[in-house]
Design a protein around this motif. Structure first.
Motif, PDB file in Angstrom:
ATOM      1  N   LEU A 111      50.717 -43.344 -23.851  1.00  0.00           N
ATOM      2  CA  LEU A 111      50.016 -42.066 -24.029  1.00  0.00           C
ATOM      3  C   LEU A 111      50.178 -41.161 -22.822  1.00  0.00           C
ATOM      4  O   LEU A 111      50.565 -39.987 -22.940  1.00  0.00           O
ATOM      5  CB  LEU A 111      48.533 -42.334 -24.296  1.00  0.00           C
ATOM      6  N   VAL A 112      49.898 -41.698 -21.639  1.00  0.00           N
ATOM      7  CA  VAL A 112      49.987 -40.908 -20.413  1.00  0.00           C
ATOM      8  C   VAL A 112      51.432 -40.464 -20.155  1.00  0.00           C
ATOM      9  O   VAL A 112      51.689 -39.310 -19.799  1.00  0.00           O
ATOM     10  CB  VAL A 112      49.452 -41.710 -19.210  1.00  0.00           C
ATOM     11  N   SER A 113      52.369 -41.392 -20.353  1.00  0.00           N
ATOM     12  CA  SER A 113      53.786 -41.077 -20.142  1.00  0.00           C
ATOM     13  C   SER A 113      54.245 -39.967 -21.081  1.00  0.00           C
ATOM     14  O   SER A 113      54.934 -39.028 -20.659  1.00  0.00           O
ATOM     15  CB  SER A 113      54.639 -42.332 -20.360  1.00  0.00           C
ATOM     16  N   ALA A 114      53.868 -40.073 -22.342  1.00  0.00           N
ATOM     17  CA  ALA A 114      54.284 -39.082 -23.337  1.00  0.00           C
ATOM     18  C   ALA A 114      53.685 -37.718 -23.048  1.00  0.00           C
ATOM     19  O   ALA A 114      54.333 -36.685 -23.256  1.00  0.00           O
ATOM     20  CB  ALA A 114      53.882 -39.558 -24.735  1.00  0.00           C
ATOM     21  N   LEU A 115      52.450 -37.688 -22.549  1.00  0.00           N
ATOM     22  CA  LEU A 115      51.793 -36.423 -22.237  1.00  0.00           C
ATOM     23  C   LEU A 115      52.555 -35.655 -21.167  1.00  0.00           C
ATOM     24  O   LEU A 115      52.866 -34.475 -21.323  1.00  0.00           O
ATOM     25  CB  LEU A 115      50.356 -36.694 -21.769  1.00  0.00           C
ATOM     26  N   PHE A 116      52.877 -36.354 -20.069  1.00  0.00           N
ATOM     27  CA  PHE A 116      53.608 -35.690 -18.991  1.00  0.00           C
ATOM     28  C   PHE A 116      55.050 -35.391 -19.397  1.00  0.00           C
ATOM     29  O   PHE A 116      55.623 -34.374 -18.980  1.00  0.00           O
ATOM     30  CB  PHE A 116      53.569 -36.543 -17.724  1.00  0.00           C
ATOM     31  N   LEU A 117      55.629 -36.240 -20.211  1.00  0.00           N
ATOM     32  CA  LEU A 117      56.992 -36.015 -20.689  1.00  0.00           C
ATOM     33  C   LEU A 117      57.046 -34.764 -21.568  1.00  0.00           C
ATOM     34  O   LEU A 117      57.982 -33.955 -21.467  1.00  0.00           O
ATOM     35  CB  LEU A 117      57.462 -37.230 -21.494  1.00  0.00           C
ATOM     36  N   LEU A 118      56.040 -34.582 -22.406  1.00  0.00           N
ATOM     37  CA  LEU A 118      55.978 -33.403 -23.276  1.00  0.00           C
ATOM     38  C   LEU A 118      55.861 -32.122 -22.459  1.00  0.00           C
ATOM     39  O   LEU A 118      56.550 -31.131 -22.722  1.00  0.00           O
ATOM     40  CB  LEU A 118      54.784 -33.531 -24.226  1.00  0.00           C
ATOM     41  N   ALA A 119      55.007 -32.150 -21.440  1.00  0.00           N
ATOM     42  CA  ALA A 119      54.827 -30.971 -20.597  1.00  0.00           C
ATOM     43  C   ALA A 119      56.089 -30.677 -19.777  1.00  0.00           C
ATOM     44  O   ALA A 119      56.525 -29.528 -19.661  1.00  0.00           O
ATOM     45  CB  ALA A 119      53.630 -31.175 -19.668  1.00  0.00           C
ATOM     46  N   PHE A 120      56.681 -31.715 -19.214  1.00  0.00           N
ATOM     47  CA  PHE A 120      57.900 -31.554 -18.415  1.00  0.00           C
ATOM     48  C   PHE A 120      59.042 -31.001 -19.262  1.00  0.00           C
ATOM     49  O   PHE A 120      59.753 -30.074 -18.858  1.00  0.00           O
ATOM     50  CB  PHE A 120      58.296 -32.901 -17.817  1.00  0.00           C
TER      51      PHE A 120
END
Length: 209
Positions: A111-120
């Motif tokens: 979840l955390v990884s995907a959140l930052f990946l989406l923003a990046f």
């Protein structure tokens, strides 16, 4: 030429990673981003696949973006239309094949990884300026028309999409709310501190380099 190559690379990476993040969100099973809530809802209503729902919706939003601001439509937009649903489905299926029922810790990490990946990823292809995804164009059009700052326009678009998705019976969870409230500001943060300095050859802040 170097700047042009940077823009192409940033756009391609941004599109791929956006789709990858969606696949990870679905695997984490805490809910998906507001746009995907709508897509999963539409897929249920019309008894079709996520990929088909994504392609049709993207095509309709493409017409809207073309009418409102043609400059937002470009290579990135078309690539997003063609590969977004396919890559997201492929990543989700691949993760499921490796570990069908992940533990809570694994789900939280995803979840955390995907959140930052989406923003990046959003920051990368926005800054590349070779067109954006048809959904992301909505907030940019609102910002361009001085309706509000981008981060607030993105939150408004996400919340509107979220409500429509819920009504359509889409997948929703705690992650959906987190994404709706944080992705806009996070994208702006990555644009200012990473994507734009990289493209312009400026020094990237030490805490991000």
């Amino acid at each position: 030429m170097e700047r042009k190559n940077k823009r192409i690379g940033m756009a391609f990476i941004g599109i791929i990673l956006t789709a990858v993040s969606v696949g990870i969100f679905r695997y984490a099973d805490f809910g998906v981003d507001p746009y995907c809530v709508l897509l999963t809802g539409l897929a249920k209503i019309f008894h079709t696949s996520f990929t088909m729902a994504a392609n049709v919706t993207c095509a309709l939003l493409l017409l809207f973006a073309w009418k409102m601001k043609k400059s937002l439509v470009g290579v990135s937009t078309l690539l997003n239309l063609l590969i977004y649903g396919v890559v997201a489905d492929a990543v989700f299926a691949a993760l499921k094949s490796v570990y069908e029922t992940p533990s809570l810790i694994v789900r939280i990490v995803c979840l955390v990884s995907a959140l930052f990946l989406l923003a990046f990823s959003g920051a990368m292809y926005y800054t590349a300026d070779l067109g954006v995804s048809t959904y992301d164009a909505i907030a940019l059009i609102m910002d361009d028309r001085k309706i509000g700052k981008f981060k607030y326009c993105r939150i408004a678009a996400d919340l509107t999409c979220l409500i429509a998705g819920i009504l359509a019976g889409g997948e929703i969870g705690i992650a959906t709310v987190i994404i709706a409230l944080t992705v806009g500001p996070l994208i702006q943060y990555f644009r200012t501190n990473l994507a734009e300095p990289f493209l312009e050859g400026r020094k990237i802040p030490a805490f991000l380099s």
